[in-house]
Scaffold this active site. Structure first.
Site, short mmCIF file in Angstrom:
data_model
loop_
_atom_site.label_atom_id
_atom_site.label_comp_id
_atom_site.label_asym_id
_atom_site.label_seq_id
_atom_site.Cartn_x
_atom_site.Cartn_y
_atom_site.Cartn_z
CE LYS A 96 -3.55 0.16 -9.76
NZ LYS A 96 -3.93 -0.78 -8.70
N GLY A 157 -4.53 -2.18 0.40
CA GLY A 157 -5.01 -3.29 1.22
C GLY A 157 -5.21 -2.96 2.68
CB ALA A 185 -4.55 2.14 -2.72
N GLY A 186 -6.68 1.63 -0.33
CA GLY A 186 -6.92 1.99 1.07
C GLY A 186 -8.37 2.14 1.47
CB THR A 208 -8.22 -5.41 -0.04
OG1 THR A 208 -7.05 -5.47 -0.85
CG2 THR A 208 -8.04 -6.31 1.17
#
EC number: 2.8.1.10
Lengths: 261, 64
Positions: A96, A157, A185-186, A208
């Site tokens: 990644k 995150g 992400a997010g 997260t």
């Protein structure tokens, strides 16, 4: 069977898990199980003297494929260095790719990411690059031969959800000329994951939102169900929204007590 | 000086293996980058460190 491929690796689960931020390995292991994840990301870091290294981590990750990341790299050269170490530590040739110069917003550097992807592919890596929601960059990466593209939904995150939706829709429209699109992400809620799966994108990467939930194991299951639901909805062919209402009950034969209209 | 995990140290003349033994890490759980070449801890090349060598000793950690 509805599967998808990263390079020559066939996967059933469309939920990739990040292993960061879990409070202990036991919870992480249970969460991975509840998520049904086949692939889990790991980071590479310097060891301290007399520290034993990843004791417990590999044991907790038994049965899943490890996807080493290049988190911490600020340039293509640093990413290459970290990727080489990840390859020998995990025995995996995929990586990644993250090249992030700025720690406040953790936004990926498109120029260095493109350069790093070229260098990694030349060394035989399967490259999964983390990028902004930039279709032009995604196509350039695809032309270079990356195994996926991984546009962000929001900063890492943040849990903001699918803030880049309008641009991710372009990825969905251009799917035929892209490798698998993994939204990374997010994402903060299972509904965010369902939303991108409903758009027809291939998979999501979540860390997260699961690790920081009060009950990470239950949240992992919720994400699994949402990803499955979103994917199924996409395959089912959603209805087209209308400009005005459309009654679900017949408009004829309504017993109003008066003459027929 | 030899650069070991970002710190300059007087390790010239020692072997890579000796340095790792002094670090007291489990060789089966680390990888080593020696001047851009990566090796598993248990498959270290015989290398006598010299001035300017750059060594990184790393392991897997949790990360997203």
């Amino acid at each position: 069977m509805d599967t998808w491929k990263v390079g020559d690796i066939e996967l059933k689960s469309r939920l990739i898990l990040g292993s960061g931020k879990f409070r202990d390995f036991g919870v992480m292991r249970e969460a991975i199980k509840a998520a049904g994840a086949e692939v889990v990301t790991v980071a590479i870091r310097r060891v301290e003297a007399r520290m034993p290294g990843h004791v417990g981590l590999l044991e907790a990750l038994e049965g899943v494929r490890l996807l080493p990341n290049t988190a911490g790299a600020r340039t293509a050269e640093e990413a290459l260095r970290i990727a080489r170490l990840g390859r020998v530590l995990t025995g995996e040739r995929w990586v990644k790719l993250e090249v992030i110069p700025d720690p406040t917003y953790l936004l990926p550097d498109p120029v260095e990411t493109l350069r790093a992807a070229r260098m990694l592919i030349d060394e035989g890596f399967l490259v999964l690059p983390y990028i902004g929601p930039d279709l032009v960059l995604a196509k350039k990466l695809s032309e270079q031969g990356t195994a996926t593209v991984m546009p962000l939904a929001a900063p890492i995150g943040s849990g903001w959800g699918v803030k880049t939706r309008a641009l991710l829709e372009l990825f969905a429209r251009e799917k035929a000329s892209l490798p698998p699109v993994v939204v990374d992400a997010g994402l903060g809620l299972p509904s965010h994951a369902a939303e991108v799966m409903e758009m027809g994108l291939d998979a999501v990467l979540v860390n997260t939102a699961i690790a920081e939930a009060q009950d990470p194991v239950a949240m992992a299951e919720a994400f699994r169900l949402a990803v499955e639901a979103g994917r199924k909805a996409f395959l089912a062919g959603p209805m087209r929204p209308r400009e005005v209402a459309s009654p679900s009950s017949p408009m004829e034969g309504i017993p109003l007590g008066g003459p027929k209209p | 000086m030899v650069w070991l995990n970002g710190e300059a140290k007087p390790l010239e003349g020692k072997t890579l293996r000796e340095v790792l033994e002094e670090l007291d890490v489990d060789l089966s759980r680390v990888a080593v980058l020696l001047n851009e070449e990566a090796y598993l801890g248990r498959e270290l090349p015989h290398h006598v460190l010299k001035e300017g060598d750059v060594v990184e000793v790393v392991t897997l950690m949790q990360g997203g």
